[in-house]
Motif scaffolding. Sequence first.
Motif, PDB file in Angstrom:
ATOM      1  N   TYR A   1       4.798 -12.783   7.669  1.00  0.00           N
ATOM      2  CA  TYR A   1       5.164 -11.806   8.702  1.00  0.00           C
ATOM      3  C   TYR A   1       4.019 -11.704   9.680  1.00  0.00           C
ATOM      4  N   ARG A   2       4.111 -12.468  10.730  1.00  0.00           N
ATOM      5  CA  ARG A   2       3.036 -12.572  11.691  1.00  0.00           C
ATOM      6  C   ARG A   2       3.188 -11.514  12.779  1.00  0.00           C
TER       7      ARG A   2
ATOM      8  N   ARG B   1       4.684  -1.187   7.672  1.00  0.00           N
ATOM      9  CA  ARG B   1       4.287  -1.381   6.274  1.00  0.00           C
ATOM     10  C   ARG B   1       4.337  -2.857   5.884  1.00  0.00           C
ATOM     11  N   THR B   2       5.393  -3.543   6.300  1.00  0.00           N
ATOM     12  CA  THR B   2       5.503  -4.974   5.996  1.00  0.00           C
ATOM     13  C   THR B   2       4.338  -5.744   6.590  1.00  0.00           C
ATOM     14  N   LEU B   3       3.977  -5.420   7.833  1.00  0.00           N
ATOM     15  CA  LEU B   3       2.875  -6.128   8.489  1.00  0.00           C
ATOM     16  C   LEU B   3       1.557  -5.888   7.773  1.00  0.00           C
TER      17      LEU B   3
ATOM     18  N   MET C   1       0.855  -1.180   0.000  1.00  0.00           N
ATOM     19  CA  MET C   1       0.000   0.000   0.000  1.00  0.00           C
ATOM     20  C   MET C   1       0.900   1.241   0.000  1.00  0.00           C
ATOM     21  N   ALA C   2       0.866   2.005  -1.063  1.00  0.00           N
ATOM     22  CA  ALA C   2       1.706   3.193  -1.166  1.00  0.00           C
ATOM     23  C   ALA C   2       1.198   4.270  -0.216  1.00  0.00           C
ATOM     24  N   GLY C   3       2.061   5.151   0.143  1.00  0.00           N
ATOM     25  CA  GLY C   3       1.681   6.249   1.027  1.00  0.00           C
ATOM     26  C   GLY C   3       2.911   6.981   1.493  1.00  0.00           C
ATOM     27  N   GLN C   4       2.686   8.001   2.294  1.00  0.00           N
ATOM     28  CA  GLN C   4       3.767   8.855   2.794  1.00  0.00           C
ATOM     29  C   GLN C   4       3.919   8.642   4.292  1.00  0.00           C
TER      30      GLN C   4
ATOM     31  N   PRO D   1       9.843  -1.285   2.807  1.00  0.00           N
ATOM     32  CA  PRO D   1      10.045  -2.509   3.593  1.00  0.00           C
ATOM     33  C   PRO D   1      10.627  -3.619   2.735  1.00  0.00           C
ATOM     34  N   GLU D   2      11.411  -4.458   3.371  1.00  0.00           N
ATOM     35  CA  GLU D   2      11.938  -5.655   2.710  1.00  0.00           C
ATOM     36  C   GLU D   2      10.816  -6.695   2.646  1.00  0.00           C
TER      37      GLU D   2
END
Length: 200
Positions: A29-30, A60-62, A1-4, A22-23
């Motif tokens: 990714y729990r 972001r990854t989560l 999800m893109a964003g600032q 994020p990687e």
Amino acid sequence: MAGQDWLIDERGTCTAQTHLHPEPPPQPYRLYRFLTDVEDILVRVESDRQRLKLICPLVRTLIENSPWLAWSVSLPDPETGWSVSMLYDEPDFPLTVQMVAWAGGTVSPIHNHGTWGIVALLAGQEKNRFWRRSLTNPNHIEAAGDLTFFPGDLITFLPDAIHQVEALGDEPTISFNLYGETNYQQRFRFDPQQGTANLF
């Protein structure tokens, strides 16, 4: 999800932050892995500003790998206009994780959090008004600006940042909220007309 990514400081200044991508997680990714990764940052990094910068990519990854988060929120309470679904809160652990929903048109009290925080907007639009304490009287606050946030935006707060949230539109605003350990003696609800700051 893109964003600032944004940072709100104690002077009510809202600053766009460098967006760290994020990687991709090597495995699902729990939530428990996310909490451990955040705790590792808290142990080794003392600066809240630096902590927020390092934690944002984990958030972001989560949210990008956890569609179940969208199902973990309750509809806003018709009386209060908002609801909080607690995902994680453990005694003696310095993190609280929530899903928050605001009904369109709902406006929060003016408040700070008494800790650092990250709000990841997942749905809807949210207008934040920013405030700062008067230099002559810390119970008095002055308006410092406002900004509207959209899905994908991450709003980070330093402990003394003061804001007010207004949910825009007809649909509920939904966010993933992460907070550090709250100092309840430093968490206030502000009234600019009365010039008061009361414990929240």
